[in-house]
Design an enzyme around this catalytic site. Structure first.
Site, short mmCIF file in Angstrom:
data_model
loop_
_atom_site.label_atom_id
_atom_site.label_comp_id
_atom_site.label_asym_id
_atom_site.label_seq_id
_atom_site.Cartn_x
_atom_site.Cartn_y
_atom_site.Cartn_z
N HIS A 191 102.77 10.05 -12.39
CA HIS A 191 102.46 8.62 -12.34
C HIS A 191 103.70 7.73 -12.33
O HIS A 191 103.72 6.68 -11.73
CB HIS A 191 101.46 8.24 -13.43
CG HIS A 191 100.08 8.70 -13.10
ND1 HIS A 191 99.48 9.75 -13.75
CD2 HIS A 191 99.23 8.31 -12.13
CE1 HIS A 191 98.30 9.97 -13.19
NE2 HIS A 191 98.11 9.11 -12.23
N ARG A 298 94.44 0.94 -9.68
CA ARG A 298 94.55 1.77 -10.89
C ARG A 298 94.57 0.84 -12.11
O ARG A 298 95.64 0.47 -12.62
CB ARG A 298 95.84 2.60 -10.85
CG ARG A 298 95.86 3.70 -9.80
CD ARG A 298 97.16 4.50 -9.90
NE ARG A 298 97.13 5.72 -9.16
CZ ARG A 298 97.69 5.89 -7.95
NH1 ARG A 298 98.32 4.90 -7.37
NH2 ARG A 298 97.62 7.05 -7.36
N ARG A 334 88.98 0.88 -9.58
CA ARG A 334 88.68 2.15 -10.26
C ARG A 334 88.60 1.91 -11.76
O ARG A 334 89.48 1.25 -12.33
CB ARG A 334 89.78 3.17 -9.96
CG ARG A 334 89.57 4.46 -10.72
CD ARG A 334 90.57 5.50 -10.32
NE ARG A 334 91.85 5.32 -10.97
CZ ARG A 334 92.90 6.13 -10.78
NH1 ARG A 334 92.80 7.14 -9.95
NH2 ARG A 334 94.03 5.92 -11.40
N GLU A 433 88.24 14.46 -7.11
CA GLU A 433 89.59 14.93 -7.45
C GLU A 433 89.57 16.16 -8.34
O GLU A 433 90.60 16.56 -8.88
CB GLU A 433 90.43 13.80 -8.06
CG GLU A 433 89.77 13.03 -9.17
CD GLU A 433 90.61 11.85 -9.66
OE1 GLU A 433 91.79 11.73 -9.28
OE2 GLU A 433 90.07 11.05 -10.44
N ASN A 456 95.94 13.98 -5.29
CA ASN A 456 96.96 14.29 -6.31
C ASN A 456 96.37 15.22 -7.37
O ASN A 456 96.94 16.25 -7.71
CB ASN A 456 97.45 13.01 -6.99
CG ASN A 456 97.97 12.00 -6.01
OD1 ASN A 456 98.33 12.36 -4.90
ND2 ASN A 456 98.01 10.74 -6.40
N ASP A 457 95.22 14.81 -7.90
CA ASP A 457 94.59 15.65 -8.91
C ASP A 457 93.88 16.84 -8.28
O ASP A 457 93.86 17.92 -8.86
CB ASP A 457 93.61 14.82 -9.75
CG ASP A 457 94.34 14.06 -10.82
OD1 ASP A 457 95.20 14.66 -11.49
OD2 ASP A 457 94.09 12.85 -10.97
N ARG A 467 100.96 18.47 -11.98
CA ARG A 467 101.57 17.62 -10.96
C ARG A 467 102.90 17.00 -11.38
O ARG A 467 103.66 16.54 -10.55
CB ARG A 467 100.59 16.53 -10.50
CG ARG A 467 100.15 15.61 -11.60
CD ARG A 467 98.93 14.79 -11.20
NE ARG A 467 99.26 13.48 -10.68
CZ ARG A 467 98.39 12.51 -10.47
NH1 ARG A 467 97.10 12.73 -10.69
NH2 ARG A 467 98.75 11.35 -10.01
N CYS A 504 92.70 8.64 -0.99
CA CYS A 504 93.65 7.72 -1.62
C CYS A 504 94.77 8.43 -2.38
O CYS A 504 95.53 7.79 -3.08
CB CYS A 504 92.93 6.73 -2.54
SG CYS A 504 92.14 7.53 -3.93
C1 PEP Z 1 94.62 11.18 -7.21
O1 PEP Z 1 94.44 11.93 -8.16
O2 PEP Z 1 94.83 11.58 -6.04
C2 PEP Z 1 94.60 9.72 -7.39
C3 PEP Z 1 94.69 8.90 -6.37
O3 PEP Z 1 94.54 9.25 -8.67
P1 PEP Z 1 95.82 9.19 -9.66
O4 PEP Z 1 97.04 9.49 -8.85
O5 PEP Z 1 95.83 7.83 -10.24
O6 PEP Z 1 95.50 10.26 -10.66
MG MG Z 2 93.68 11.13 -10.00
#
Ligand code: PEP
Ligand code: MG
Length: 579
Positions: A191, A298, A334, A433, A456-457, A467, A504
């Site tokens: 993040h 976010r 979100r 995710e 990402n998740d 990650r 996203c």
């Molecule tokens: C993701 O997990 O791809 C996502 C967009 O959410 P975040 O990066 O805030 O966990």
């Molecule tokens: Mg995520």
């Protein structure tokens, strides 16, 4: 000159003096010096003791005027330590004998003394260890020219160097002065990296031992395009990078000229490109960069910059401001994704052993209903101001989704009772995710208006790779066939159920994935705002036929290595300047 290779997480080039910041329990790494530097380091120690004592005397005087005796006594004890010659000698002897930096010597000597205090059974004496750590921090602050507060009060340009940065620290950086970021830890989708990208600060993470090579005030180059950091570059390298930086800025300007053109493929398919934001003021950036809306807000970042829990009005004002800026373009809000690396760990009495698998996101909200309802009320109130959609993160099963929807309906009823207006038909979506959600997407699709794939998740949980952990960062890749298969399933299930679909995760910000995503059937993407022009340029340079060909080829490949290198080459042909 020292060249270190890490992971490029935010594009751009910066050259500035380093500012080292640490997390408080981080030990200063051992860094050797040449014997000719001994005297300089010893002088630095003397100055640090003198300046730290000066700072304390100043504070002691201020306290005496306000008459707070106890605090004054503590300052007096600290001052005695700082004036103690034998302590200073221990530090300078270490520099003389072991050829180490001033900060390493200070940290080693003071921590050794602190550990002796800790071993004593007497509680009064063992508690003095905290005083020694405090003195250590004060001296290091002088030596490294740092402290978190200093980052907020900078007056000159710096490259921030750290072992690890939290999303909160990064969010607090002043973009005017923080020109680059380099850290030992972190991953492309951690993040803190996402925030750096949003702020448009060039950043490289996962440099592993960079902090062992940099001293406060060293010149550092951050190459956020190629993932390289250079410490104390020679003049030739600086000149080379100044040139490269100018070319990169020119490319960005050229790309900016397409920002108000639509994201349409050469054969006429219109793609919706939206921006991911963490703060309301980024909404304007999304529009400036030519985005069609906000595909991911976010909201948990509202918690990260404040000392108190946000109230409904704080939520409402942030959402209202964003929605008004977007003027009827979609804004996907979100609900809070707190937990894991965001906020809750530091507030917990005992940290969770596996926070990314713990009480995170929708799970946290479902156990903190007051907080969850407060946020939903604010989102619903803002829904009358424009085109607002609500999205639940980290859904793993239908039951969880139904609970979240039930709470949404409870809040709607409360608003009805109070005659507060809101959009009753607000679109409700979820992030896909987790592998569990991807594999049951056909079930979940029956209950929502849209999906947004959070790669990402999804990558982290599918491949069982943290990650943000630099030790396994080479294993973390959305190009893995397992991840791609899940993404394809979700897209197909959304199409079958005729619900909207967006993607996203950071995958949508990475040029090499765009053709593949279009070939897989993605028509809406949400990405880091500074990347919008570049991604639009790629979309405007391809035909869907090209994309389908690339995708067919990729789906026939069985290893991440082949897929990643094939995609890189395909994208390089289309936008060579970006690579
Ligand atoms: C993701 O997990 O791809 C996502 C967009 O959410 P975040 O990066 O805030 O966990
Ligand atoms: Mg995520």
């Amino acid at each position: 000159m020292e060249i270190k290779k890490g992971i490029a997480v935010s594009p751009g080039i910066s050259i500035a003096k380093s500012l080292i910041i640490d997390s408080e329990d981080y030990r200063i790494p051992r860094r050797a010096i040449a014997s000719s530097q001994r005297l300089t380091e010893i002088q630095r120690v003397r100055n640090a003791f003198k300046d730290a004592a000066g700072e304390l005397t100043h504070m002691e005087v201020a306290q005496s005027q306000e008459g707070s005796g106890k605090i004054k006594d503590i300052f007096a004890v600290h001052l005695r330590f700082l004036h103690d010659r034998s302590l200073r000698k221990k530090v300078t002897d270490l520099i003389q004998d072991d050829l180490v930096t001033a900060e390493y010597a200070v940290s080693t000597v003071l921590r050794e003394i602190a550990s002796h205090f800790t071993e004593v059974k007497d509680a009064y004496i063992s508690e003095r260890a905290a005083d020694i750590y405090d003195i250590e921090r004060r001296l290091l602050k002088q030596l490294l020219g740092k402290t978190r507060e200093d980052v907020g009060r900078l007056t000159h340009e710096v490259v921030v160097v750290a072992r690890e940065l939290s999303p909160t620290q990064t969010a607090g950086f002043n973009r005017q002065f923080v020109k680059g970021i380099a850290s030992d830890a972190g991953g492309r989708t951690s993040h803190a990296a996402i925030v750096a990208r949003s702020l448009g600060i060039p950043a490289v993470v996962a440099l592993e031992d960079l902090t062992e090579y940099v001293r406060g005030g060293d010149t550092v180059i951050v190459d956020g395009n190629r993932g390289i950091v250079i410490v104390n570059p020679d003049e030739e390298t600086i000149a080379e990078y100044e040139n490269y930086s100018r070319e990169f800025v020119e490319l960005e300007h050229r790309l900016d000229t397409i920002r108000q053109k639509p994201a349409v493929t050469r054969d006429g398919t219109r793609i919706t490109l939206m921006g991911n934001i963490e703060f309301p003021d980024e909404a304007e950036v999304v529009l400036q960069k030519g985005g069609d809306g906000i595909g991911l807000y976010r909201t948990e970042f509202l918690y990260l910059n404040t000392q108190r829990e946000p109230i409904e009005q704080d939520h409402y004002e942030a959402y209202a401001r964003t929605v008004r800026t977007l003027k009827n373009r979609p804004v996907v809000i979100r609900t809070l994704d707190l937990g894991a690396d965001k906020y809750t760990q530091s507030k917990r009495f005992a940290p969770e052993p596996n926070p990314f698998l713990g009480l995170r996101s929708i799970r946290f909200c479902l156990q903190n209903l007051m907080m969850f309802k407060t946020q939903i009320r604010a989102i619903l109130r803002a829904s009358v101001l424009g085109n607002v959609k609500i999205m639940f993160p980290l859904i793993t099963n239908r039951q969880e989704l139904m609970q979240a929807k039930m709470i949404l309906h409870d809040v709607m009823e409360d608003l009805d009772d109070e005659s507060i207006p809101y959009n009753r038909d607000i679109d409700v979506g979820i992030m896909i995710e987790t592998p569990a959600a991807a594999l049951t997407a056909y079930v979940l699709a029956q209950e929502v208006d849209f999906f947004s794939i959070g790669t990402n998740d999804l990558t982290q949980y599918t491949l069982a790779v943290d990650r943000g952990n630099e030790l396994v960062s080479t294993l973390y890749s959305a190009a893995d066939p397992a991840v791609l298969r899940l993404i394809r399933t979700v897209i197909q299930d959304a199409h079958k159920a005729q619900i909207d679909l967006s993607l996203c995760g950071e995958m949508a910000s990475e040029p090499e994935y765009i053709m593949l995503l279009l070939g897989l059937g993605v028509r809406t993407m949400s990405l880091s705002p500074p990347m919008l022009p570049e991604i639009k340029q790629i979309i405007r340079s391809v035909t869907l036929e090209d994309c389908n060909r690339v995708t067919r080829k990729v789906l026939g490949m069985s290893t991440e290595r082949h897929i990643a290198s094939y995609l890189r080459n395909a994208a390089r042909e289309i936008l060579p300047e970006a690579f």
